[in-house]
Design a protein around this motif. Sequence first.
Motif, PDB file in Angstrom:
ATOM      1  N   ARG A 145      74.409  -4.768  45.624  1.00  0.00           N
ATOM      2  CA  ARG A 145      73.326  -3.933  45.095  1.00  0.00           C
ATOM      3  C   ARG A 145      73.620  -3.427  43.683  1.00  0.00           C
ATOM      4  O   ARG A 145      72.769  -2.757  43.073  1.00  0.00           O
ATOM      5  CB  ARG A 145      73.096  -2.733  46.024  1.00  0.00           C
ATOM      6  CG  ARG A 145      72.718  -3.096  47.436  1.00  0.00           C
ATOM      7  CD  ARG A 145      71.446  -3.921  47.484  1.00  0.00           C
ATOM      8  NE  ARG A 145      70.300  -3.179  46.980  1.00  0.00           N
ATOM      9  CZ  ARG A 145      69.121  -3.724  46.708  1.00  0.00           C
ATOM     10  NH1 ARG A 145      68.933  -5.038  46.881  1.00  0.00           N
ATOM     11  NH2 ARG A 145      68.128  -2.986  46.257  1.00  0.00           N
ATOM     12  N   THR A 146      74.779  -3.745  43.135  1.00  0.00           N
ATOM     13  CA  THR A 146      75.179  -3.236  41.824  1.00  0.00           C
ATOM     14  C   THR A 146      74.147  -3.470  40.723  1.00  0.00           C
ATOM     15  O   THR A 146      73.876  -2.570  39.922  1.00  0.00           O
ATOM     16  CB  THR A 146      76.540  -3.841  41.419  1.00  0.00           C
ATOM     17  OG1 THR A 146      77.519  -3.500  42.410  1.00  0.00           O
ATOM     18  CG2 THR A 146      76.992  -3.321  40.057  1.00  0.00           C
ATOM     19  N   PRO A 147      73.529  -4.654  40.616  1.00  0.00           N
ATOM     20  CA  PRO A 147      72.553  -4.854  39.534  1.00  0.00           C
ATOM     21  C   PRO A 147      71.334  -3.937  39.619  1.00  0.00           C
ATOM     22  O   PRO A 147      70.613  -3.769  38.624  1.00  0.00           O
ATOM     23  CB  PRO A 147      72.132  -6.328  39.702  1.00  0.00           C
ATOM     24  CG  PRO A 147      73.250  -6.965  40.446  1.00  0.00           C
ATOM     25  CD  PRO A 147      73.748  -5.899  41.369  1.00  0.00           C
ATOM     26  N   HIS A 148      71.105  -3.341  40.787  1.00  0.00           N
ATOM     27  CA  HIS A 148      69.940  -2.487  40.977  1.00  0.00           C
ATOM     28  C   HIS A 148      70.256  -1.015  40.729  1.00  0.00           C
ATOM     29  O   HIS A 148      69.363  -0.166  40.801  1.00  0.00           O
ATOM     30  CB  HIS A 148      69.398  -2.652  42.401  1.00  0.00           C
ATOM     31  CG  HIS A 148      69.013  -4.060  42.739  1.00  0.00           C
ATOM     32  ND1 HIS A 148      67.819  -4.624  42.365  1.00  0.00           N
ATOM     33  CD2 HIS A 148      69.697  -5.035  43.404  1.00  0.00           C
ATOM     34  CE1 HIS A 148      67.765  -5.874  42.788  1.00  0.00           C
ATOM     35  NE2 HIS A 148      68.889  -6.149  43.417  1.00  0.00           N
ATOM     36  N   LEU A 149      71.533  -0.694  40.470  1.00  0.00           N
ATOM     37  CA  LEU A 149      71.957   0.688  40.307  1.00  0.00           C
ATOM     38  C   LEU A 149      72.290   0.985  38.857  1.00  0.00           C
ATOM     39  O   LEU A 149      72.891   0.157  38.163  1.00  0.00           O
ATOM     40  CB  LEU A 149      73.181   0.978  41.184  1.00  0.00           C
ATOM     41  CG  LEU A 149      73.005   0.788  42.695  1.00  0.00           C
ATOM     42  CD1 LEU A 149      74.341   0.956  43.396  1.00  0.00           C
ATOM     43  CD2 LEU A 149      71.979   1.756  43.244  1.00  0.00           C
ATOM     44  N   GLY A 150      71.907   2.171  38.403  1.00  0.00           N
ATOM     45  CA  GLY A 150      72.312   2.611  37.077  1.00  0.00           C
ATOM     46  C   GLY A 150      73.735   3.156  37.107  1.00  0.00           C
ATOM     47  O   GLY A 150      74.340   3.317  38.177  1.00  0.00           O
ATOM     48  N   ALA A 151      74.278   3.439  35.925  1.00  0.00           N
ATOM     49  CA  ALA A 151      75.638   3.960  35.836  1.00  0.00           C
ATOM     50  C   ALA A 151      75.753   5.272  36.609  1.00  0.00           C
ATOM     51  O   ALA A 151      75.000   6.216  36.370  1.00  0.00           O
ATOM     52  CB  ALA A 151      76.003   4.184  34.369  1.00  0.00           C
ATOM     53  N   GLY A 152      76.699   5.320  37.559  1.00  0.00           N
ATOM     54  CA  GLY A 152      76.915   6.520  38.339  1.00  0.00           C
ATOM     55  C   GLY A 152      75.874   6.790  39.415  1.00  0.00           C
ATOM     56  O   GLY A 152      75.964   7.797  40.125  1.00  0.00           O
TER      57      GLY A 152
END
Length: 252
Positions: free
Chosen positions: A96-103
């Motif tokens: 899911r990393t590409p769908h999350l903003g920094a932090g």
Amino acid sequence: MSLLTLTNFGVRRGPCDILRGIDLSVGAGEVVGIIGPNGAGKTTLMRGALGLLASTGRSSLADLDPRVRGRAVSWLPQAREIAWPMSVERLVMLGRTPHLGAGQRASAEDTAAVERALQRMDLGGFRNRTATQLSGGEQARALIARALAQETPLLMADEPIAGLDPAHQIATMQTFASLADEGHSVIVSLHDLGLAARHCTRMVVIGGGGIVADGTPRAVLTPELLRETFGISAYVQDTPEGIVFQAMGVVA
């Protein structure tokens, strides 16, 4: 709508053309099997198309900003590496990393995507297991689940069923077919021509630095192509359950 377009695409390594003059378009709802003998360039084709190798011509995916690309395509490489002793659920959440903003913390939508991926790969009972302590086949399924959790329009997978037991090989290919039914597409490199014939809607044969054939499994798996590209003879038969393919012998 095209999810991948390659135009006059090629990859060079030193003085050698590994691939050249590739024109390929993949639309929604397809399971495209990339097949060919060892060293034909199947992995090179996919890595180049993703922008992971220097290439010539044009790849619509390589043209994208990396973050945008991460939401357009998920990539499952042939090498299976799990670097840290984390839980299977946490490993799959990395998809899911590409769908999350920094932090940004995972949302209910992210958690639901992970749950869907775990269930697709029959890993619901493994969620709290340490991923590095799983068997090789179980680790492979966890990494497939990580790619599925990304929930992108296109999934590209390099030899994803190698090392899986027969039931999970079939189940994985059926999962890819269900993704196509839902409007996604899958590009998958395979050596098992029988599974490719049964589950792929389309087969692209790589050989001699280019595309040798591109079409439905029945159109592609001709005696001439099998002899000239793979050096084998085979039994190919249409049945009510789908195509049956069995390699019969090596052709001198």
